[in-house]
Design an enzyme around this catalytic site. Structure first.
Site, short mmCIF file in Angstrom:
data_model
loop_
_atom_site.label_atom_id
_atom_site.label_comp_id
_atom_site.label_asym_id
_atom_site.label_seq_id
_atom_site.Cartn_x
_atom_site.Cartn_y
_atom_site.Cartn_z
N CYS A 1 -1.15 8.34 7.28
CA CYS A 1 -2.49 7.97 6.81
C CYS A 1 -3.36 7.58 8.02
O CYS A 1 -2.87 6.95 8.96
CB CYS A 1 -2.40 6.81 5.83
SG CYS A 1 -1.55 7.23 4.29
N CYS B 1 7.82 3.85 5.53
CA CYS B 1 6.87 3.60 4.44
C CYS B 1 7.57 3.13 3.17
O CYS B 1 6.94 2.61 2.27
CB CYS B 1 6.07 4.86 4.13
SG CYS B 1 7.06 6.26 3.58
N CYS C 1 -3.45 3.95 9.52
CA CYS C 1 -2.19 3.41 10.03
C CYS C 1 -1.53 4.32 11.06
O CYS C 1 -0.33 4.21 11.31
CB CYS C 1 -1.23 3.14 8.87
SG CYS C 1 -1.89 1.99 7.64
N CYS D 1 0.85 -1.20 0.00
CA CYS D 1 0.00 0.00 0.00
C CYS D 1 0.88 1.25 0.00
O CYS D 1 0.65 2.20 -0.77
CB CYS D 1 -0.93 0.00 1.21
SG CYS D 1 -2.12 1.35 1.25
N CYS D 2 1.91 1.25 0.85
CA CYS D 2 2.84 2.39 0.91
C CYS D 2 3.59 2.54 -0.41
O CYS D 2 3.83 3.66 -0.88
CB CYS D 2 3.85 2.20 2.04
SG CYS D 2 3.18 2.49 3.69
#
EC number: 1.8.4.10
Length: 218
Positions: free
Chosen positions: A183, A209, A186, A101-102
């Site tokens: 985010c 990240c 997280c 995702c990062c």
């Protein structure tokens, strides 16, 4: 680095014809570098990696800071739409594979910027993590670019002394117990016994990240 040294280094890059940019998460402690840059050269583009998962307070704060400092803030997003950011079972990636995702939302868009620019002015500090402590003030990055870390030897104490001296604004979530803000899914509030970066990806073996691990030339 002293502010005079930062100014001299940026002027030398400019004299060499280097194209510069910076990125910012627009947390309170990020504002010191932005404020310094705004006083040296406010035409340097500031990229905000809009992952689509930021706290709404962060997005509003970004706009406030951009106007107050007279910055050229540019939003950049992932080329992968949200509906495709899911695993094989249909779960959004931040729940099952936060590293990927990062990568999709932060690392890949920044990698594209490195193809265009020569110098990435980056506000990492050595006291934030062991990974960052091992960095150098100037460090090679992909595509023959240079990462410039002017705040590397600044401490949290120095950062907040500057914030007080110049009466810089505070991220609205500071007062609610957040210190390291990324985010929303997280990020959690900081407990007294936790280190700064431990409020991110809590419970996972993850404190970066990928911007400061993947985008460093090995």
């Amino acid at each position: 680095m002293e502010i005079s040294e930062i100014k001299a280094k940026l002027e030398s890059y400019k004299a060499e014809g280097k194209k510069m940019f910076t990125t910012s998460s627009f947390q309170t402690h990020s504002l010191v570098m932005l404020h310094i840059l705004s006083r040296i050269d406010n035409t340097i583009p500031v990229y905000f990696l809009n992952t689509g998962y930021h706290f709404p307070e962060t997005v509003s704060f970004k706009d406030q800071v951009a106007e107050a400092f007279g910055l050229n803030v540019i939003e950049t997003r992932s080329s992968v739409p949200r509906y495709m950011q899911k695993d094989h079972s249909g779960k959004l990636l931040f729940t099952s594979d936060p590293d990927h995702c990062c990568y999709i939302n932060k690392t890949a868009p920044t990698e594209e910027l490195l193809r265009t620019y020569d110098i990435w002015i980056n506000g990492v500090r050595g006291d934030q993590s062991s990974t960052r402590k091992a960095m150098k003030t100037e460090q090679e990055a992909p595509f023959d670019t240079i990462r410039f870390h002017p705040m590397l030897d600044w401490s949290m104490k120095t950062i907040f002394a500057y914030i007080r001296e110049h009466n810089l604004p505070r991220h609205p979530l500071d007062s609610k117990g957040y210190l390291s803000i990324g985010c929303e899914p997280c990020t959690r509030k900081l407990d007294p016994e936790m280190q700064e970066r431990e409020a991110r990806w809590f419970g996972l073996n993850k404190v970066e990240c990928g911007l400061h691990t993947d985008l460093v030339k090995k």
